[in-house]
Design a protein around this motif. Structure first.
Motif, mmCIF file in Angstrom:
data_model
loop_
_atom_site.group_PDB
_atom_site.id
_atom_site.type_symbol
_atom_site.label_atom_id
_atom_site.label_comp_id
_atom_site.label_asym_id
_atom_site.label_seq_id
_atom_site.Cartn_x
_atom_site.Cartn_y
_atom_site.Cartn_z
ATOM 1 N N VAL A 41 0.820 -1.342 0.001
ATOM 2 C CA VAL A 41 0.027 -0.026 -0.101
ATOM 3 C C VAL A 41 0.767 1.075 0.002
ATOM 4 N N ARG A 42 1.935 1.245 0.845
ATOM 5 C CA ARG A 42 2.721 2.400 0.937
ATOM 6 C C ARG A 42 3.451 2.635 -0.437
ATOM 7 N N ARG A 44 2.332 2.040 -3.317
ATOM 8 C CA ARG A 44 1.586 2.863 -4.404
ATOM 9 C C ARG A 44 1.139 4.296 -4.074
ATOM 10 N N GLU A 45 1.581 4.681 -2.864
ATOM 11 C CA GLU A 45 1.095 6.170 -2.565
ATOM 12 C C GLU A 45 2.024 6.905 -3.212
ATOM 13 N N SER A 46 1.799 8.468 -3.350
ATOM 14 C CA SER A 46 2.730 9.238 -4.193
ATOM 15 C C SER A 46 3.818 9.605 -3.085
#
Length: 123
Positions: A41-42, A44-46
């Motif tokens: 998830v991290r 995938r973050e900007s």
């Protein structure tokens, strides 16, 4: 004790030792899966903003807080109860700027604490 009861006791002790070990393995597996999912998830973050992308103060300098006295708006009288959004000056939109902009000060000889008036003796 017979041979059958000994075998049953051995099986029970074996199961009572294996059960906590298997539960520990399940818990460790769940924790590993949670960390793995968190990493995905991290990723995938900007990305965090670079220093040149950070906000800057305006060219005219930092914005200062404005402190001013405002005139009170009267509460409209009526037969029905008003809800907060029906009041004039709702939110930050307010009444008029007050004519006297001097700050109110405490009276001399008063401490300003809820009616205390100081140490009690007047000289």
């Amino acid at each position: 004790m017979t041979a059958q009861t000994m075998a049953a006791a051995d099986t029970n002790s074996l199961l009572s030792g294996i059960a906590p070990f298997l539960m520990g393995l399940v818990i460790v597996g769940v924790l590993i899966a949670a960390v793995w999912l968190g990493i995905r998830v991290r990723n995938r973050e900007s990305a965090p903003p670079r220093p040149e992308e950070q906000p800057r103060p305006p060219a005219s300098g930092p914005v200062r807080e404005v402190s001013e006295s405002r005139e009170r708006d009267e509460v409209p009288r009526g037969d029905t109860r008003l809800t907060p959004h029906e009041f004039p000056s709702f939110g930050n939109v307010g009444g008029k700027r007050g004519g006297d902009q001097r700050r109110r000060r405490w009276s001399s000889g008063s401490s300003g604490a809820f009616g205390s008036g100081g140490h009690g003796s007047k000289k």
